[in-house]
Design a protein around this motif. Structure first.
Motif, PDB file in Angstrom:
ATOM      1  N   SER A 180      39.737  45.156  40.531  1.00 32.51           N
ATOM      2  CA  SER A 180      39.463  43.463  40.592  1.00 32.51           C
ATOM      3  C   SER A 180      39.645  43.647  39.061  1.00 32.51           C
ATOM      4  O   SER A 180      39.379  44.362  37.598  1.00 32.51           O
ATOM      5  CB  SER A 180      38.430  43.427  40.909  1.00 32.51           C
ATOM      6  OG  SER A 180      38.640  41.645  39.678  1.00 32.51           O
ATOM      7  N   LYS A 223      47.352  42.706  38.816  1.00 35.44           N
ATOM      8  CA  LYS A 223      48.064  42.866  39.663  1.00 35.44           C
ATOM      9  C   LYS A 223      48.934  41.723  39.610  1.00 35.44           C
ATOM     10  O   LYS A 223      50.016  41.053  39.756  1.00 35.44           O
ATOM     11  CB  LYS A 223      47.514  43.086  40.898  1.00 35.44           C
ATOM     12  CG  LYS A 223      46.383  44.407  40.962  1.00 35.44           C
ATOM     13  CD  LYS A 223      45.586  43.791  42.542  1.00 35.44           C
ATOM     14  CE  LYS A 223      44.550  43.980  42.961  1.00 35.44           C
ATOM     15  NZ  LYS A 223      43.451  44.084  41.906  1.00 35.44           N
ATOM     16  N   THR A 251      48.869  39.736  37.068  1.00 34.77           N
ATOM     17  CA  THR A 251      49.827  40.144  35.743  1.00 34.77           C
ATOM     18  C   THR A 251      51.018  39.762  35.755  1.00 34.77           C
ATOM     19  O   THR A 251      52.184  39.552  35.201  1.00 34.77           O
ATOM     20  CB  THR A 251      48.628  40.702  35.033  1.00 34.77           C
ATOM     21  OG1 THR A 251      47.834  40.355  34.708  1.00 34.77           O
ATOM     22  CG2 THR A 251      49.251  40.577  33.066  1.00 34.77           C
ATOM     23  N   HIS A 278      44.018  42.435  48.042  1.00 30.49           N
ATOM     24  CA  HIS A 278      42.162  43.375  48.221  1.00 30.49           C
ATOM     25  C   HIS A 278      41.904  43.909  49.214  1.00 30.49           C
ATOM     26  O   HIS A 278      41.292  44.974  48.592  1.00 30.49           O
ATOM     27  CB  HIS A 278      41.189  42.503  47.989  1.00 30.49           C
ATOM     28  CG  HIS A 278      41.305  41.799  46.050  1.00 30.49           C
ATOM     29  ND1 HIS A 278      40.713  40.646  45.853  1.00 30.49           N
ATOM     30  CD2 HIS A 278      40.892  43.074  45.608  1.00 30.49           C
ATOM     31  CE1 HIS A 278      40.695  40.450  44.263  1.00 30.49           C
ATOM     32  NE2 HIS A 278      40.591  41.994  44.069  1.00 30.49           N
TER      33      HIS A 278
END
Ligand SMILES: Nc1ncnc2c1ncn2[C@@H]1O[C@H](COP(=O)(O)OP(=O)(O)OP(=O)(O)O)[C@@H](O)[C@H]1O
Length: 490
Positions: free
Chosen positions: A279, A283, A285, A441
């Motif tokens: 996290s 990603k 971004t 995720h």
């Protein structure tokens, strides 16, 4: 020139939703409040005074000059008032923006506020912010009263001086009595009108400052804009090959915290590429940079060998992309309109909307509603729908664009198992014919992606298919172990 600001501008706390709403309301009202009738009153005051002075000079220039001694008093008072207001206004504005930020945040998140039972503390914060604004305005108000008194009193004082001097001129210089009355009346009336007009002067000064702020915002050159070198490429639509080359990036609101540090990544056409990683590794971004919500600090992003910053206009670039986020934003409009938002370049016929809804597995749900596609969604991002229904409407909206590239940012993470299955099926069908970049995720959801890229510390730490990465026993394997301990199978 477009004055649509880039995402980074909205990230700054001084441009938050609450602050912008407060600024829009106060600045526009200030400009509006100093136009129309107020402008008329000022013109009337200035012209009456000019005419009054002209007449008075004609009948007795001596008496006129003595009477005009009160004018500098009036002007000085106005200047002082303007100065005091300006200082108070600046401090009050900042405090009001803070109060508005608290209120907007609470209204936008009203469900969370209720569920956490923090109504009282939100109210207390709002009250405190309003009290701070009032406290900041108080000194200005205290000074403004006496200053206004001086402005009103000065013409009367001038009237008294002028009558006393008139008595002297009548007695010693044979000034006709009628002239003395004429001069004093012309001047007192003119001075009253001018004083009334000038009492608006602080409003005009405030309006000028507000107007300047509005114009400054409108004229601000957005940092993300179509480059002069870009061409419209009207007939072009992308095949869907994306390359990130040596990208470094930090968010403008946190320029000292690098998020990407020389990242390179290639997404082949029609492939499904999954971005995974811890996290906060960057990603989302990457998707932000591809959509040009922000521009990279260095390096380049290309779509089909066209540099997205240099060669493509913003609308042409974004027309190639369809984004599905964790929870789509739906508007308080009909379902038809919500899906049609996907393509604002034309009036989308209903059969195309139905087609997109079918692809997104949501058509049968919509036709089951009494009003079908004309159903108006509740306020608060379609609050009358379940998470899975909203998400499938979001997918239909993205598919309506016929994007060459589908960008999926954790599209199923907010859904229960049953909804996830339907949404996943819709996404797989949509991804089959186009390039897809998916952030997930839960690694199980991207196991079948053509390429899985593990992002870590601002670069691609490793990439390959699920089997390759499992065999490598690297970061992907570690993440896999964390999610399902003992999973070693390929
Ligand atoms: N608008 C923003 N302004 C400043 N920093 C931001 C902004 N958005 C994200 N960040 C920061 O940038 C880093 C990368 O964020 P990003 O959302 O890309 O991570 P991510 O890998 O998608 O995370 P997650 O998997 O938790 O969604 C994080 O440290 C985050 O705090």
């Amino acid at each position: 020139m477009s004055s649509l600001q880039e995402q980074g501008w909205f990230d700054l706390s001084q441009n938050s939703v609450g602050a912008l709403c407060a600024r829009l309301a106060t600045d526009c009202a200030a400009v509006q409040g100093a136009t129309g009738t107020r402008l008329g009153t000022v013109l009337q005051g200035v012209s009456t005074m000019t005419l009054g002075v002209g007449l008075a000079m004609f009948y007795s220039w001596k008496m006129t000059l003595v009477s005009l001694l009160s004018v500098p008093c009036v002007m000085g008072g106005i200047y002082l008032e303007g100065y005091v207001n300006k200082r108070a206004e600046r401090r009050e504005r900042a405090a009001l923006e803070q109060a508005s930020r608290v209120a907007t945040e609470a209204v936008l998140n009203v469900r969370t506020v209720h569920s956490l039972g923090v109504e009282e503390s939100v109210l207390a914060r709002y009250g405190a912010a309003l009290a701070a604004a009032a406290a900041r305005a108080a000194p200005g108000r205290r000074v403004r009263g006496p200053v206004y008194g001086v402005c009103v009193c000065a013409p009367t004082l001038g009237y008294a001086v002028s009558l006393a001097y008139a008595g002297y001129l009548i007695a010693r210089e044979d000034l006709p009595y009628a002239y003395a009355i004429l001069v004093s009346e012309a001047l007192i009336y003119g001075a009253w009108m001018l004083a009334a007009a000038l009492s608006f002067a602080p409003h005009f000064a405030g309006a000028r400052r507000s107007g300047a702020r509005i114009v400054r915002a409108l004229r601000r050159r957005p940092r993300v804009a179509t480059a002069p070198t870009a061409s419209a490429h009207h007939d072009w639509s992308a095949v869907g090959e994306v390359k990130f080359s040596n990208i470094s990036f930090a968010y403008p609101s946190r320029p000292n915290v690098p998020v990407l540090r020389g990242l390179s990544l290639r997404v082949p056409p029609k492939a499904t590429v999954a971005l995974v990683g811890p996290s906060g590794c960057g990603k989302s971004t990457l998707l932000n940079l591809l959509m040009r919500s922000y521009d990279a600090d260095s390096g380049s992003v290309s779509l089909d060998d066209k540099d997205i910053q240099r060669d493509l206009t913003l609308p042409r670039l974004r027309a190639q992309l369809g984004l599905v986020q964790q929870e789509p934003s739906l508007f308080s409009r009909t379902i038809q309109e919500n899906i049609a938002y996907g393509d604002n370049s034309r009036d989308v016929p209903l059969d195309e909307i139905i087609e997109a809804a079918k692809q997104a597995n949501v058509h049968s749900f919509v036709t089951g509603l009494p009003m079908g596609y004309a159903t108006v969604l509740g306020s608060g991002s379609g609050s009358s729908l379940s998470g899975g229904q909203k998400q499938r409407l979001g997918i239909a909206r993205a598919l309506l664009r016929r994007p060459a590239l589908l960008l999926l940012d954790e599209p199923t993470s907010a859904l229960d198992a049953a909804s996830e299955k339907t949404v996943q099926a819709a996404l797989e069908a949509a991804a089959a014919e186009r390039t897809t970049v998916i952030i997930a995720h839960r690694l199980a959801t991207v196991r079948h992606a053509d390429i899985i890229c593990v992002i870590d510390k601002g670069v691609v730490a490793e990439s390959g298919s699920h089997d390759e990465l499992v065999r490598r026993r690297g970061l992907y394997w570690t993440l896999l172990q964390q999610q399902s301990p003992g999973a070693t199978s390929t």
